[in-house]
Design a protein around this motif. Structure first.
Motif, PDB file in Angstrom:
ATOM      1  N   ARG A  94       0.830  -1.326   0.014  1.00  0.00           N
ATOM      2  CA  ARG A  94      -0.369   0.145   0.160  1.00  0.00           C
ATOM      3  C   ARG A  94       1.296   1.336  -0.177  1.00  0.00           C
ATOM      4  O   ARG A  94       2.278   1.669  -0.071  1.00  0.00           O
ATOM      5  N   TYR A  95       0.183   2.527  -0.537  1.00  0.00           N
ATOM      6  CA  TYR A  95       1.050   3.542  -0.691  1.00  0.00           C
ATOM      7  C   TYR A  95       2.204   3.258  -1.162  1.00  0.00           C
ATOM      8  O   TYR A  95       3.525   4.099  -0.980  1.00  0.00           O
ATOM      9  N   VAL A  96       2.385   2.479  -2.437  1.00  0.00           N
ATOM     10  CA  VAL A  96       3.635   2.639  -2.824  1.00  0.00           C
ATOM     11  C   VAL A  96       4.231   4.586  -3.756  1.00  0.00           C
ATOM     12  O   VAL A  96       5.181   4.066  -3.544  1.00  0.00           O
ATOM     13  N   LEU A  97       3.106   5.062  -4.046  1.00  0.00           N
ATOM     14  CA  LEU A  97       3.314   5.811  -4.615  1.00  0.00           C
ATOM     15  C   LEU A  97       3.869   6.880  -3.833  1.00  0.00           C
ATOM     16  O   LEU A  97       3.946   8.402  -4.082  1.00  0.00           O
ATOM     17  N   GLY A  98       4.108   7.034  -2.500  1.00  0.00           N
ATOM     18  CA  GLY A  98       4.348   7.649  -1.289  1.00  0.00           C
ATOM     19  C   GLY A  98       3.001   8.356  -0.577  1.00  0.00           C
ATOM     20  O   GLY A  98       1.701   7.957  -0.480  1.00  0.00           O
ATOM     21  N   ARG A  99       3.230   8.658   0.623  1.00  0.00           N
ATOM     22  CA  ARG A  99       2.022   7.987   1.798  1.00  0.00           C
ATOM     23  C   ARG A  99       2.059  10.239   1.894  1.00  0.00           C
ATOM     24  O   ARG A  99       3.248  10.685   1.843  1.00  0.00           O
ATOM     25  N   LYS A 100       0.969  10.943   2.110  1.00  0.00           N
ATOM     26  CA  LYS A 100       0.624  12.194   2.322  1.00  0.00           C
ATOM     27  C   LYS A 100       1.368  12.598   4.098  1.00  0.00           C
ATOM     28  O   LYS A 100       1.915  12.063   4.991  1.00  0.00           O
ATOM     29  N   VAL A 101       1.897  13.696   3.774  1.00  0.00           N
ATOM     30  CA  VAL A 101       2.952  14.058   5.003  1.00  0.00           C
ATOM     31  C   VAL A 101       1.843  15.298   5.649  1.00  0.00           C
ATOM     32  O   VAL A 101       1.342  15.367   4.936  1.00  0.00           O
TER      33      VAL A 101
END
Length: 163
Positions: A152-159
Protein backbone atom coordinates in the motif's frame (compact mmCIF):
# COMPACT_ATOMS: atom_id res chain seq x y z
CA UNK A 1 -17.81 28.69 2.36
CA UNK A 2 -18.02 26.83 -0.92
CA UNK A 3 -15.01 24.84 -2.14
CA UNK A 4 -13.34 25.92 -5.40
CA UNK A 5 -15.45 23.77 -7.72
CA UNK A 6 -17.90 26.42 -8.90
CA UNK A 7 -16.60 26.34 -12.48
CA UNK A 8 -16.84 23.53 -15.02
CA UNK A 9 -13.34 22.01 -15.20
CA UNK A 10 -11.28 22.59 -18.33
CA UNK A 11 -10.19 19.33 -19.96
CA UNK A 12 -6.55 20.15 -20.58
CA UNK A 13 -4.86 17.37 -18.62
CA UNK A 14 -1.70 16.06 -20.26
CA UNK A 15 -1.78 12.34 -21.04
CA UNK A 16 0.83 10.09 -19.51
CA UNK A 17 3.96 9.95 -21.70
CA UNK A 18 5.16 6.46 -20.79
CA UNK A 19 3.35 3.31 -21.89
CA UNK A 20 4.87 1.25 -19.06
CA UNK A 21 2.44 0.18 -16.35
CA UNK A 22 2.61 2.10 -13.08
CA UNK A 23 2.60 -0.17 -10.04
CA UNK A 24 0.37 0.98 -7.21
CA UNK A 25 -0.69 -0.61 -3.94
CA UNK A 26 -4.13 -1.67 -2.73
CA UNK A 27 -4.37 1.72 -1.00
CA UNK A 28 -3.04 5.04 -2.31
CA UNK A 29 -3.55 8.78 -1.84
CA UNK A 30 -5.70 10.44 -4.50
CA UNK A 31 -6.18 14.12 -5.33
CA UNK A 32 -9.32 15.70 -6.79
CA UNK A 33 -7.79 19.10 -7.63
CA UNK A 34 -10.92 20.64 -9.21
CA UNK A 35 -12.73 20.09 -5.93
CA UNK A 36 -9.80 21.10 -3.77
CA UNK A 37 -9.68 17.67 -2.13
CA UNK A 38 -6.04 16.68 -1.75
CA UNK A 39 -4.56 13.60 -0.10
CA UNK A 40 -7.70 11.44 0.05
CA UNK A 41 -7.06 7.91 1.28
CA UNK A 42 -8.40 5.64 -1.44
CA UNK A 43 -8.89 1.91 -1.63
CA UNK A 44 -7.96 0.48 -5.02
CA UNK A 45 -10.70 -2.01 -5.86
CA UNK A 46 -10.42 -4.04 -9.07
CA UNK A 47 -13.73 -5.70 -8.20
CA UNK A 48 -15.63 -2.42 -8.46
CA UNK A 49 -16.35 -0.98 -11.89
CA UNK A 50 -16.78 2.64 -10.83
CA UNK A 51 -14.97 5.00 -8.49
CA UNK A 52 -16.83 6.47 -5.55
CA UNK A 53 -16.33 9.43 -3.20
CA UNK A 54 -17.77 9.82 0.29
CA UNK A 55 -20.50 12.46 0.17
CA UNK A 56 -23.43 13.43 2.36
CA UNK A 57 -26.31 15.90 2.00
CA UNK A 58 -26.32 15.34 -1.76
CA UNK A 59 -28.76 17.73 -3.44
CA UNK A 60 -29.29 18.43 -7.15
CA UNK A 61 -30.05 22.00 -8.24
CA UNK A 62 -30.34 24.05 -11.43
CA UNK A 63 -27.77 26.68 -12.42
CA UNK A 64 -27.76 28.48 -15.77
CA UNK A 65 -29.97 25.80 -17.32
CA UNK A 66 -27.71 22.94 -16.23
CA UNK A 67 -28.22 20.45 -13.41
CA UNK A 68 -25.54 20.56 -10.72
CA UNK A 69 -25.15 18.66 -7.49
CA UNK A 70 -24.21 20.04 -4.09
CA UNK A 71 -22.66 17.73 -1.51
CA UNK A 72 -20.57 17.71 1.64
CA UNK A 73 -17.29 15.81 1.84
CA UNK A 74 -13.83 15.80 3.39
CA UNK A 75 -10.41 14.42 2.44
CA UNK A 76 -9.75 12.68 5.77
CA UNK A 77 -11.73 11.33 8.70
CA UNK A 78 -11.70 13.82 11.54
CA UNK A 79 -11.68 16.81 9.19
CA UNK A 80 -14.65 19.11 9.13
CA UNK A 81 -16.82 18.46 6.06
CA UNK A 82 -17.00 21.20 3.41
CA UNK A 83 -19.65 21.99 0.83
CA UNK A 84 -18.85 21.29 -2.82
CA UNK A 85 -20.68 21.89 -6.07
CA UNK A 86 -20.11 20.19 -9.40
CA UNK A 87 -22.01 19.77 -12.68
CA UNK A 88 -24.08 16.60 -12.62
CA UNK A 89 -23.00 14.20 -15.34
CA UNK A 90 -25.68 11.54 -14.83
CA UNK A 91 -27.37 9.18 -12.43
CA UNK A 92 -26.53 5.47 -12.47
CA UNK A 93 -27.78 2.33 -10.82
CA UNK A 94 -24.84 0.93 -8.89
CA UNK A 95 -24.70 -2.41 -7.12
CA UNK A 96 -23.06 -1.68 -3.77
CA UNK A 97 -20.82 -4.00 -1.77
CA UNK A 98 -23.86 -5.35 0.09
CA UNK A 99 -25.38 -6.51 -3.22
CA UNK A 100 -28.21 -3.96 -3.31
CA UNK A 101 -28.67 -1.61 -6.26
CA UNK A 102 -29.01 2.10 -5.61
CA UNK A 103 -29.24 5.19 -7.76
CA UNK A 104 -26.18 7.45 -7.40
CA UNK A 105 -25.27 10.85 -8.75
CA UNK A 106 -22.21 10.91 -11.02
CA UNK A 107 -19.81 13.82 -11.48
CA UNK A 108 -16.86 14.18 -13.81
CA UNK A 109 -13.71 15.68 -12.36
CA UNK A 110 -9.95 15.60 -12.57
CA UNK A 111 -8.38 12.70 -10.66
CA UNK A 112 -4.67 12.58 -9.83
CA UNK A 113 -2.89 9.41 -8.75
CA UNK A 114 0.83 10.00 -8.34
CA UNK A 115 2.02 11.92 -11.40
CA UNK A 116 -0.83 10.66 -13.58
CA UNK A 117 -4.01 12.69 -13.88
CA UNK A 118 -7.13 12.35 -15.99
CA UNK A 119 -10.80 13.28 -16.09
CA UNK A 120 -13.00 10.53 -14.78
CA UNK A 121 -16.43 9.76 -13.45
CA UNK A 122 -17.04 9.43 -9.72
CA UNK A 123 -20.24 8.40 -8.01
CA UNK A 124 -21.25 10.14 -4.80
CA UNK A 125 -22.18 7.84 -1.92
CA UNK A 126 -22.25 7.89 1.85
CA UNK A 127 -19.11 5.91 2.71
CA UNK A 128 -19.05 6.88 6.40
CA UNK A 129 -19.11 3.21 7.42
CA UNK A 130 -16.17 2.41 5.13
CA UNK A 131 -12.49 2.58 6.09
CA UNK A 132 -11.62 4.73 3.05
CA UNK A 133 -13.49 7.87 1.92
CA UNK A 134 -12.73 7.04 -1.72
CA UNK A 135 -12.76 3.93 -3.83
CA UNK A 136 -10.98 3.71 -7.19
CA UNK A 137 -12.59 1.18 -9.53
CA UNK A 138 -11.23 -0.69 -12.53
CA UNK A 139 -12.50 1.81 -15.13
CA UNK A 140 -10.08 4.38 -13.66
CA UNK A 141 -7.30 1.80 -13.50
CA UNK A 142 -7.44 1.15 -17.27
CA UNK A 143 -4.99 4.01 -17.72
CA UNK A 144 -2.06 1.67 -17.18
CA UNK A 145 -1.97 0.86 -13.47
CA UNK A 146 -0.82 -2.47 -12.10
CA UNK A 147 -2.10 -3.21 -8.57
CA UNK A 148 0.23 -4.96 -6.14
CA UNK A 149 -2.21 -6.31 -3.56
CA UNK A 150 0.61 -7.01 -1.07
CA UNK A 151 1.58 -3.34 -0.77
CA UNK A 152 0.00 0.00 0.00
CA UNK A 153 1.02 3.63 -0.57
CA UNK A 154 3.57 2.64 -3.22
CA UNK A 155 3.39 6.17 -4.67
CA UNK A 156 4.14 7.73 -1.28
CA UNK A 157 2.43 8.64 1.94
CA UNK A 158 0.79 11.97 2.67
CA UNK A 159 3.00 14.22 4.76
CA UNK A 160 1.12 15.07 7.93
CA UNK A 161 1.16 18.78 8.76
CA UNK A 162 1.69 20.13 12.27
CA UNK A 163 -1.53 22.15 12.31
Amino acid sequence: MIAPSAQVPAKSVKPRKSKAAITIGWAEYIDLPDLGLIGIKAKIDTGAATSSLHATRITPFEQDGQTWVEFWSRAQKGERAKRFRAPLHSQRKIKSSNGLSESRYVIETQIALGETSWFGYITLANRSNMAFPMLIGRRALRRGFLVNCARRYVLGRKVESDQ
